[in-house]
Design an enzyme around this catalytic site. Structure first.
Site, short mmCIF file in Angstrom:
data_model
loop_
_atom_site.label_atom_id
_atom_site.label_comp_id
_atom_site.label_asym_id
_atom_site.label_seq_id
_atom_site.Cartn_x
_atom_site.Cartn_y
_atom_site.Cartn_z
CD GLU A 247 44.88 37.81 19.68
OE1 GLU A 247 45.76 38.51 19.03
OE2 GLU A 247 44.95 37.34 20.92
CB ALA A 387 53.18 42.24 14.21
CD GLU A 389 49.90 36.63 18.93
OE1 GLU A 389 49.69 37.93 18.61
OE2 GLU A 389 48.92 36.50 19.90
CG HIS A 422 54.74 41.95 21.36
ND1 HIS A 422 54.36 42.28 22.61
CD2 HIS A 422 53.59 41.23 20.78
CE1 HIS A 422 53.18 42.26 22.84
NE2 HIS A 422 52.70 41.49 21.92
CD GLU A 423 53.72 40.10 17.33
OE1 GLU A 423 52.94 39.24 17.65
OE2 GLU A 423 53.08 41.18 17.50
CG HIS A 426 52.65 36.64 21.30
ND1 HIS A 426 51.72 36.73 22.37
CD2 HIS A 426 52.44 37.83 20.81
CE1 HIS A 426 51.13 37.88 22.79
NE2 HIS A 426 51.52 38.66 21.64
CE1 TYR A 509 47.34 44.41 23.87
CE2 TYR A 509 49.57 43.91 23.01
CZ TYR A 509 48.25 43.69 23.17
OH TYR A 509 47.59 43.06 21.92
ZN LIG Z 1 50.86 40.39 21.54
#
Ligand SMILES: [Zn+2]
Length: 999
Positions: A247, A387, A389, A422-423, A426, A509
């Site tokens: 990404e 991290a 996702e 969070h991940e 996602h 974010y």
């Molecule tokens: Zn994220």
């Protein structure tokens, strides 16, 4: 991708201090390497293309003629449906020390509009074969394909009716050779500006046909590249791991592809690897076979199940010698992978205990089934972010996943929970439903960031979600979302010339998640969750822009009566997502008038081109502690007759700060709020007490109010037992950027603060002395107790100094690192050394030299707290034997302290030539750029300031001097202005209020 490290959990002091220096150095290295790479390794075309036998050179834009390649976005005439991808990374370096990988990709593409040009993305890949073949007419598949814009939901094909289709047979088995002609190619070349491979064809591709694009290629793995190799030690053995991080636009550096998030396709992936390693990808492995290379070596080929339709940036590959722990939750196999030593020591157990419950919790919350059968969570020794996702293969930097119960890294349990939440969020927001283009990245990141707070409060029900969000998210983003550097959450225009990584910022974010929270609040959480659940279902395996979200939620709003909006949801939310900055609402309780303006920290901030201050603001409010019906402010100002008050009444706007705005009041209301806090603080919610103080100090700092208004709100603090409220007060009072405590007001401030801080200090001192382990999992205590201790000790509270002495003395006696809990090491060691002597200092120095542990920054800092001039002088001498980063940190720490600053100044003057000789002229300039402005900011007379200028003029050459002089003068001007602004104001207030405050 994961929460960025700027959320500040574990950036060490050294790291933080050198960030700017490192960044500059890094940019230089990247530029040099980039230039070298561009010069030394042009892409090679080694042989034939399709049916031509022409050997093609790499050509960049051979004629200079304009064409579709000039557009940074891919044309929409070709749509990828399926990738059949094989990657073969070589984990042994070649003769030149390079780590090569080879790849082969067959892409099934659908032609939706006639064209004789094929464009796709590729960067730093060297092709050995490029071919294009007709697969057949897709009409035979049409009746079974669900059309959605220009994309086809292959996953939805009714397979039983297609089994006789030749094209389908090929999709299932790429070795099935479809009769069909090769498409001849006139030329193939790269257009590097937009990372394109351009195939100019001799004939036109026909709309309605399916084609197969075949490419063989090689590339190199590098550190921090899309596919990278990392070497590490496991049980003292040398090991290596290959992993990917794609990404936003790095898939093209691993395999040629249509690398835009909306061009979703299915992927059948094969990884070729050494048999002693394990290969992981998004889907479960379905077959393992062997392959012999030309040297006779046997390799393992792991084939993975076909993925659902997904974006290129979340494809992922890992080849490792890790171990794992696993569990099955609702038929989904969850595996936590890490180096074997960590798994054996149980460091992956925390991750294993939270991953399954979090996945199940979010599946229930969104009411959308998790579509994969396995999920791998992998701890990598190296990763650029915390991290990533990737669907079904979530990668983490080790520190974010592993948990060593003995080491108790500060907040690490909380941090791991937050990042996992969070991940995992996602997997729905981003992976299942993806933004159409990077300008709407907040639809991924804002939602995942908001859902973090659902995850952590689900795992730890003691945490208050509103309080956590306010402290962790709102305070930092309210501080940042001002001035010219702030951005809107979404951009109206395409990011044509801007790097898509530009969107990975705090506004996407943190502001994104704050806007989602505001939306949830005014819709009510019930309606919000119902709406987003339906949104996720409707747009599964597809892409959205923000209008899709607004229009979808609007359907649910229209179906009910409970929530009434003043206009369409789209109109309301666009007034927030396309405008930068934060509104300030000012209520006058005498007239009931609420006025709206942009909050500014600087009068020069007049940028209005992208902002007309037209926020449509949901106004929640309470009068005398009772919540009132919420209102909307959709004009610059409005009079709300209900918002007038009688003599003993008060109003608080923005209950629990669910609205994205600051608030100000007329003086009467501020005074009544202060009075209410003194009589019964709990009548106002903790979050609102936090925000009243946060707003009052911030408004005073930037001239909207007087400091007296803010200080009035602190008179009650003796009764305040919430650590987050205290933290907010002390953050302002003890600020080093905008210091409120000066030489002149110190004795009065000391009396004022010590009287109030004593109760909460005693409470925590008692916990520290009796059983601090109990507070180990209390995030707020761990995060904020340091500032309470630092304040108490710096104002000379005897018990605090005694506590520091006791703990440090015990540590000196038994040398166990566990004696002083990590969250209080900074103030305890600093004040133990400051009030101790040579023995305390020598012990710290001994511990620094004895340990290999990286977490010793606190000792370097503690030694700088000494008040013994000779120790400080010797410490500075030692710095000359250190590396330049450590030496710089040491100087930086020492000059924070009064005595240290004088010693360091003399030392710098005496030794500047030596420093230059040791660290080099460039490093010296970096030293001066940072250190001299600090000296200048603390200069108390013109004479001292002139001395600094003289030093610069005599020690630096003309080129270097100008920049440093400018920095020094700016800092000096700012500090002088600041001190004169606050000195009288605060001193007068303390003098008028101290009598009643005295102990
Ligand atoms: Zn994220």
């Amino acid at each position: 991708m994961g929460p960025k490290s700027s959320s500040g959990f574990y950036l060490s002091r050294t790291s933080a201090t050198f960030l700017s220096l490192l960044l500059a150095a890094l940019i230089l290295v990247i530029i040099i390497l980039g230039a070298l790479y561009a010069r030394t390794t042009p892409p090679q075309w080694s042989h034939h293309i399709c049916d031509t036998s022409t050997s093609l050179e790499n050509i960049t834009d051979p004629t200079g003629r304009p064409g579709v390649w000039n557009n940074p976005r891919l044309p929409q005439n070709l749509v990828p449906l399926h990738y059949d991808l094989e990657l073969w990374p070589r984990m042994q370096a070649d003769d030149e020390g390079n780590y090569l990988f080879s790849g082969q990709v067959n892409i099934t593409i659908s032609c939706v509009e006639v064209t004789d040009i094929v464009l796709l993305h590729s960067v730093q890949l060297n092709f050995s074969y490029v071919g294009l073949r007709l697969l057949g007419n897709k009409s035979e598949m049409d009746q079974n394909m669900e059309s959605h814009g220009t994309h086809y939901k292959l996953y939805a094909i009714d397979k039983s009716t297609l089994q006789e289709s030749k094209a389908y047979k090929h999709l299932q088995d790429p070795t099935y050779d479809i009769p069909g002609g090769n498409i001849s190619t006139k030329s193939v070349w790269t257009f590097e500006n937009h990372s394109y491979v351009v195939l100019e064809l001799s004939e036109e591709l026909v709309a309605g046909n399916l084609y197969l694009l075949e490419l063989n290629y090689t590339g190199f793995m590098r550190q921090n590249s899309a596919l990278f190799i990392t070497h590490y030690k496991d049980f003292n053995e040398d090991k290596a791991v290959v992993a990917s991080f794609l990404e936003p636009e790095n898939a093209r550096a691993v395999y040629p592809c249509f690398d835009e998030p909306a061009l979703k396709a299915t992927f059948k992936i094969r990884l070729v690897h050494n048999s002693s390693y394990v290969a992981l990808s998004n889907m479960p492995a379905v077959a393992v076979s062997e392959r012999e290379d030309k040297d006779g070596s046997v390799w393992t080929v792991t084939t993975f199940n076909t993925t659902p339709k997904m974006s290129t940036y979340i494809t992922a590959f890992v080849i490792c010698d890790f171990d794992y722990v696993n569990i099955t939750e609702r038929g989904n196999e969850i595996r936590i992978w890490a180096r074997k030593e960590f798994v054996q020591k149980g460091f992956t157990n925390l991750a294993l205990s939270i991953a399954g419950p979090l996945l199940a919790y979010m599946e229930d919350l969104f009411n959308v089934s998790y579509p994969l059968q396995k999920t791998d969570f992998v701890a990598l020794p190296d990763l650029d972010v915390e991290a990533m996702e990737n669907w079904g293969l979530i990668t983490f930097i080790e520190e974010a996943l592993i948990y060593d119960p003995k080491k108790k890294l500060r907040n690490s349990k909380f941090r791991t929970s937050l990042i996992f939440s969070h991940e995992i969020a996602h997997q729905w927001f981003g992976n299942l439903v993806t933004m159409k283009w990077w300008t709407d990245l907040w639809l991924n990141e804002g939602f995942a960031s908001y859902m973090e707070y659902f995850g952590v409060t689900f795992l730890d029900s003691k945490l208050n979600r509103d309080e956590l969000f306010t402290m962790h998210n709102l305070q930092p983003i309210f501080e940042s979302d001002v001035g010219a550097h702030s951005n809107s959450v979404s951009l109206k225009k395409d990011l044509y010339e801007v790097d898509s990584s530009y969107m990975f910022n705090e506004f996407t974010y943190d502001k994104g998640s704050a806007l989602v929270r505001m939306l949830s609040s005014f819709l009510t959480e019930k309606l919000f969750i119902k709406g987003i659940s339906s949104y996720l279902k409707t747009f599964s395996f597809s892409n959205v822009d923000q209008d899709d979200l607004w229009n979808h939620l609007q359907m649910f709003i229209d179906q009910q009566d409970e929530v009434q909006l003043p206009t369409t949801l789209r109109h309301i939310m666009q007034s927030w997502t396309f405008q930068r900055g934060i509104p300030l609402l000012t209520l006058n309780t005498t007239t009931g008038k609420v006025a709206k303006e942009m909050f500014k920290t600087d009068n020069t901030d007049n940028i209005t081109s992208d902002s007309n201050h037209s926020w449509i603001v949901p106004v929640t409010w309470m009068k005398n502690g009772i919540e009132q019906t919420s209102l909307w402010l959709d004009s610059k100002s409005k009079v709300f007759p209900l918002m007038t008050t009688a003599a003993d009444e008060w109003i608080v706007l923005n209950i629990n700060v669910t609205g994205y705005y600051r608030t100000n009041y007329n003086k009467e209301n501020w005074n009544r709020l202060a009075k209410q806090l003194e009589t019964n603080p709990k009548a106002i919610t903790t979050v609102n007490r936090i925000q009243l103080i946060e707003d009052a100090f911030t408004l005073a700092r930037y001239g909207y109010n007087e400091y007296g208004t803010a200080l009035h709100l602190t008179k009650y603090l003796e009764k305040e037992d919430e650590i987050n409220v205290w933290y907010t007060v002390l953050k302002h009072v003890m600020s080093s950027d905008y210091p409120l405590v000066t030489y002149t007001n110190f004795p009065l401030f000391k009396k004022y603060i010590l009287k109030r801080i004593n109760p909460i200090y005693q409470r925590y001192a008692n916990i520290i002395r009796t059983n601090f382990d109990e507070a180990e999992d209390d995030y707020f205590i761990q995060a904020h107790i340091e500032l309470i201790l630092k304040t108490a000790c710096s104002f000379g509270l005897q018990d605090c100094l005694q506590l520091a002495h006791e703990l440090y003395a015990t540590w000196m006696k038994n040398c166990s690192w566990d004696v002083i809990p990590e969250s209080i090491r900074d103030p305890i060691c600093c004040y133990a050394i400051a009030n101790g002597g040579e023995n305390e200092w020598e012990f710290a120095w001994e511990m620094v030299n004895k340990t290999e542990d990286m977490e010793i920054d606190f000792l370097f800092y503690a030694m700088s707290c000494s008040k013994e001039p000779w120790l400080l002088h010797r410490y500075l001498q030692y710095s000359l034997d250190m590396d330049k980063f450590s030496a710089f940190t040491l100087f930086h720490d020492i000059i924070k302290h009064e005595i240290g600053r004088h010693i360091a100044w003399e030392f710098l003057k005496e030794n500047w030539q030596r420093i230059k000789d040791i660290f080099g002229p460039r490093a010296t300039v970096d030293f001066y750029n940072v250190l001299l402005p600090i000296f200048a900011s603390k200069a108390t007379s013109d004479l001292q300031f002139q001395e600094i200028q003289l030093f610069i003029n005599t020690t630096m050459n003309e080129n270097q001097r100008e920049r440093v002089l400018e920095l020094v003068e700016n800092k000096r001007r700012k500090c002088l202005g600041w001190t004169s602004k606050i000195n009288d104001e605060i001193l007068n207030w303390l003098q008028s209020n101290i009598d009643e405050a005295q102990i």
